[in-house]
Design a protein around this motif. Structure first.
Motif, PDB file in Angstrom:
ATOM      1  N   VAL A 101     -31.585  40.098  18.104  1.00  0.00           N
ATOM      2  CA  VAL A 101     -30.292  39.878  17.465  1.00  0.00           C
ATOM      3  C   VAL A 101     -30.249  38.652  16.559  1.00  0.00           C
ATOM      4  O   VAL A 101     -29.206  38.326  16.020  1.00  0.00           O
ATOM      5  CB  VAL A 101     -29.172  39.751  18.528  1.00  0.00           C
ATOM      6  CG1 VAL A 101     -29.086  41.002  19.363  1.00  0.00           C
ATOM      7  CG2 VAL A 101     -29.412  38.529  19.425  1.00  0.00           C
ATOM      8  N   SER A 102     -31.373  37.982  16.357  1.00  0.00           N
ATOM      9  CA  SER A 102     -31.392  36.797  15.509  1.00  0.00           C
ATOM     10  C   SER A 102     -31.460  37.197  14.045  1.00  0.00           C
ATOM     11  O   SER A 102     -32.362  37.924  13.624  1.00  0.00           O
ATOM     12  CB  SER A 102     -32.594  35.912  15.869  1.00  0.00           C
ATOM     13  OG  SER A 102     -32.655  34.803  15.014  1.00  0.00           O
ATOM     14  N   MET A 133     -30.018  29.897  20.125  1.00  0.00           N
ATOM     15  CA  MET A 133     -29.645  29.594  21.497  1.00  0.00           C
ATOM     16  C   MET A 133     -29.182  30.852  22.218  1.00  0.00           C
ATOM     17  O   MET A 133     -29.382  31.020  23.423  1.00  0.00           O
ATOM     18  CB  MET A 133     -28.534  28.542  21.532  1.00  0.00           C
ATOM     19  CG  MET A 133     -28.257  27.990  22.930  1.00  0.00           C
ATOM     20  SD  MET A 133     -27.080  26.628  22.934  1.00  0.00           S
ATOM     21  CE  MET A 133     -25.561  27.490  22.589  1.00  0.00           C
ATOM     22  N   TRP A 134     -28.543  31.767  21.471  1.00  0.00           N
ATOM     23  CA  TRP A 134     -28.045  33.005  22.057  1.00  0.00           C
ATOM     24  C   TRP A 134     -29.176  33.969  22.379  1.00  0.00           C
ATOM     25  O   TRP A 134     -29.145  34.671  23.382  1.00  0.00           O
ATOM     26  CB  TRP A 134     -27.060  33.658  21.088  1.00  0.00           C
ATOM     27  CG  TRP A 134     -26.299  34.798  21.679  1.00  0.00           C
ATOM     28  CD1 TRP A 134     -25.807  34.901  22.942  1.00  0.00           C
ATOM     29  CD2 TRP A 134     -25.950  36.017  21.027  1.00  0.00           C
ATOM     30  NE1 TRP A 134     -25.145  36.086  23.120  1.00  0.00           N
ATOM     31  CE2 TRP A 134     -25.226  36.791  21.952  1.00  0.00           C
ATOM     32  CE3 TRP A 134     -26.152  36.501  19.737  1.00  0.00           C
ATOM     33  CZ2 TRP A 134     -24.718  38.042  21.633  1.00  0.00           C
ATOM     34  CZ3 TRP A 134     -25.640  37.757  19.421  1.00  0.00           C
ATOM     35  CH2 TRP A 134     -24.933  38.506  20.366  1.00  0.00           C
ATOM     36  N   SER A 135     -30.218  34.005  21.539  1.00  0.00           N
ATOM     37  CA  SER A 135     -31.274  35.005  21.715  1.00  0.00           C
ATOM     38  C   SER A 135     -32.512  34.474  22.424  1.00  0.00           C
ATOM     39  O   SER A 135     -33.428  35.235  22.723  1.00  0.00           O
ATOM     40  CB  SER A 135     -31.691  35.567  20.349  1.00  0.00           C
ATOM     41  OG  SER A 135     -32.217  34.543  19.514  1.00  0.00           O
ATOM     42  N   THR A 136     -32.565  33.173  22.694  1.00  0.00           N
ATOM     43  CA  THR A 136     -33.727  32.595  23.365  1.00  0.00           C
ATOM     44  C   THR A 136     -33.793  33.052  24.819  1.00  0.00           C
ATOM     45  O   THR A 136     -32.833  32.903  25.578  1.00  0.00           O
ATOM     46  CB  THR A 136     -33.662  31.055  23.321  1.00  0.00           C
ATOM     47  OG1 THR A 136     -33.702  30.629  21.958  1.00  0.00           O
ATOM     48  CG2 THR A 136     -34.826  30.448  24.076  1.00  0.00           C
ATOM     49  N   LEU A 137     -34.922  33.614  25.200  1.00  0.00           N
ATOM     50  CA  LEU A 137     -35.087  34.113  26.571  1.00  0.00           C
ATOM     51  C   LEU A 137     -35.695  33.062  27.493  1.00  0.00           C
ATOM     52  O   LEU A 137     -35.387  33.038  28.689  1.00  0.00           O
ATOM     53  CB  LEU A 137     -35.972  35.365  26.571  1.00  0.00           C
ATOM     54  CG  LEU A 137     -35.479  36.545  25.716  1.00  0.00           C
ATOM     55  CD1 LEU A 137     -36.402  37.743  25.897  1.00  0.00           C
ATOM     56  CD2 LEU A 137     -34.052  36.922  26.075  1.00  0.00           C
ATOM     57  N   GLU A 155     -36.414  27.148  29.587  1.00  0.00           N
ATOM     58  CA  GLU A 155     -36.606  25.757  29.189  1.00  0.00           C
ATOM     59  C   GLU A 155     -36.239  25.552  27.722  1.00  0.00           C
ATOM     60  O   GLU A 155     -35.606  24.560  27.359  1.00  0.00           O
ATOM     61  CB  GLU A 155     -38.059  25.331  29.457  1.00  0.00           C
ATOM     62  CG  GLU A 155     -38.390  25.174  30.935  1.00  0.00           C
ATOM     63  CD  GLU A 155     -37.499  24.140  31.606  1.00  0.00           C
ATOM     64  OE1 GLU A 155     -37.237  23.080  30.989  1.00  0.00           O
ATOM     65  OE2 GLU A 155     -37.055  24.376  32.739  1.00  0.00           O
ATOM     66  N   ALA A 156     -36.649  26.495  26.875  1.00  0.00           N
ATOM     67  CA  ALA A 156     -36.305  26.397  25.453  1.00  0.00           C
ATOM     68  C   ALA A 156     -34.792  26.491  25.258  1.00  0.00           C
ATOM     69  O   ALA A 156     -34.202  25.770  24.446  1.00  0.00           O
ATOM     70  CB  ALA A 156     -37.011  27.499  24.669  1.00  0.00           C
ATOM     71  N   HIS A 157     -34.148  27.376  26.022  1.00  0.00           N
ATOM     72  CA  HIS A 157     -32.690  27.503  25.937  1.00  0.00           C
ATOM     73  C   HIS A 157     -32.011  26.222  26.388  1.00  0.00           C
ATOM     74  O   HIS A 157     -31.029  25.769  25.780  1.00  0.00           O
ATOM     75  CB  HIS A 157     -32.230  28.676  26.800  1.00  0.00           C
ATOM     76  CG  HIS A 157     -30.740  28.819  26.862  1.00  0.00           C
ATOM     77  ND1 HIS A 157     -29.975  28.224  27.842  1.00  0.00           N
ATOM     78  CD2 HIS A 157     -29.866  29.469  26.047  1.00  0.00           C
ATOM     79  CE1 HIS A 157     -28.710  28.512  27.647  1.00  0.00           C
ATOM     80  NE2 HIS A 157     -28.610  29.249  26.567  1.00  0.00           N
TER      81      HIS A 157
END
Length: 238
Positions: free
Chosen positions: A49-50, A57-61, A64-66
């Motif tokens: 969805v990016s 931030m919404w699509s990061t799975l 830790e990255a989120h």
């Protein structure tokens, strides 16, 4: 989809298997257990969805990255934020600017929402003579209502969104009277008697769900209330 799911829950109960590996829950307890659970992650469909091609931030799975992205966004999305914060959040969370500085461009469950098909905005408000049972219902209703989700995957800008929505709604009701447009144009978006499923109620505004919702109407006529509009013009001039 939401109406089909609502019908399934009425027929089969609070837990419905909608696919070989998919369960749909319809309780406030499940909402909190799932979304406030550090062991639960987003589905892989979010990776598509990016718009920019880079994980937002919404699509990061990756958790830790989120967390790192949310840590950057969190401090700027408080009640004190304005349009600048909206632009920053749009860029950091979704990967593209919203340019608000320069451009103008649930069905409800009776257990948690008594009389779910009735228009009762007072259901959310406490009052001076509130009984214990009324308070219990109100607390339960608020616990079940999670439009921005919760936990570390909940919308970071929830406080800002509530602030801006509350201000917009309060000013609209204070400065204007409004009513439905007369004739056929005023019926846009309402239920049609005889329709399949739950879309047959007149005067019930119909929403069509996807990642977000779409709708037709409502078409309204706004008229200024007395001379209150002069206050609005004065505040804009300052």
């Amino acid at each position: 989809m939401h109406l089909a799911t609502y019908s399934d829950h009425l027929q089969y109960g609070s837990v419905v298997r909608s696919g070989p590996n998919r369960l749909v829950f319809n309780t406030a307890t499940a909402v909190h257990d799932i979304y406030a659970n550090a062991r639960v992650n987003k589905g892989h469909s979010y990776s598509y969805v990016s718009r920019s091609g880079n994980p937002s931030m919404w699509s990061t799975l990756d958790r830790e990255a989120h967390h790192r992205k949310r840590k950057l966004v969190g401090p700027v999305v408080s009640e004190r934020c304005g349009r600048l914060a909206v632009d920053i959040v749009g860029l950091l969370a979704f990967g593209y600017p919203l340019n608000t500085q320069t451009e103008d461009t649930n069905k409800l469950v009776p257990e948690y929402f008594p009389s779910p098909f009735a228009f009762r905005p007072g259901r959310w408000l406490a009052h001076e003579h509130e009984m214990d049972q009324e308070r219990e219902v109100r607390v339960t209703t608020r616990r079940a209502f999670q439009p921005f989700l919760l936990g570390d995957r909940g919308w970071a800008g929830k406080a800002m969104a509530y602030l801006e929505l509350s201000m917009a709604l309060a000013k609209t009701i204070w400065y204007f009277d409004f009513e439905r447009v007369p004739g056929e144009a005023g019926k846009a978006g309402e239920g049609i008697p005889g329709s399949d499923g739950w879309r047959g109620r007149r005067d019930e505004f119909q929403l069509y769900d996807g990642v977000v919702v779409s709708h037709d109407g409502p078409n309204l006529v706004f008229k200024t209330r007395g001379r209150y509009w002069e206050d609005m013009e004065a505040s804009e001039a300052r």
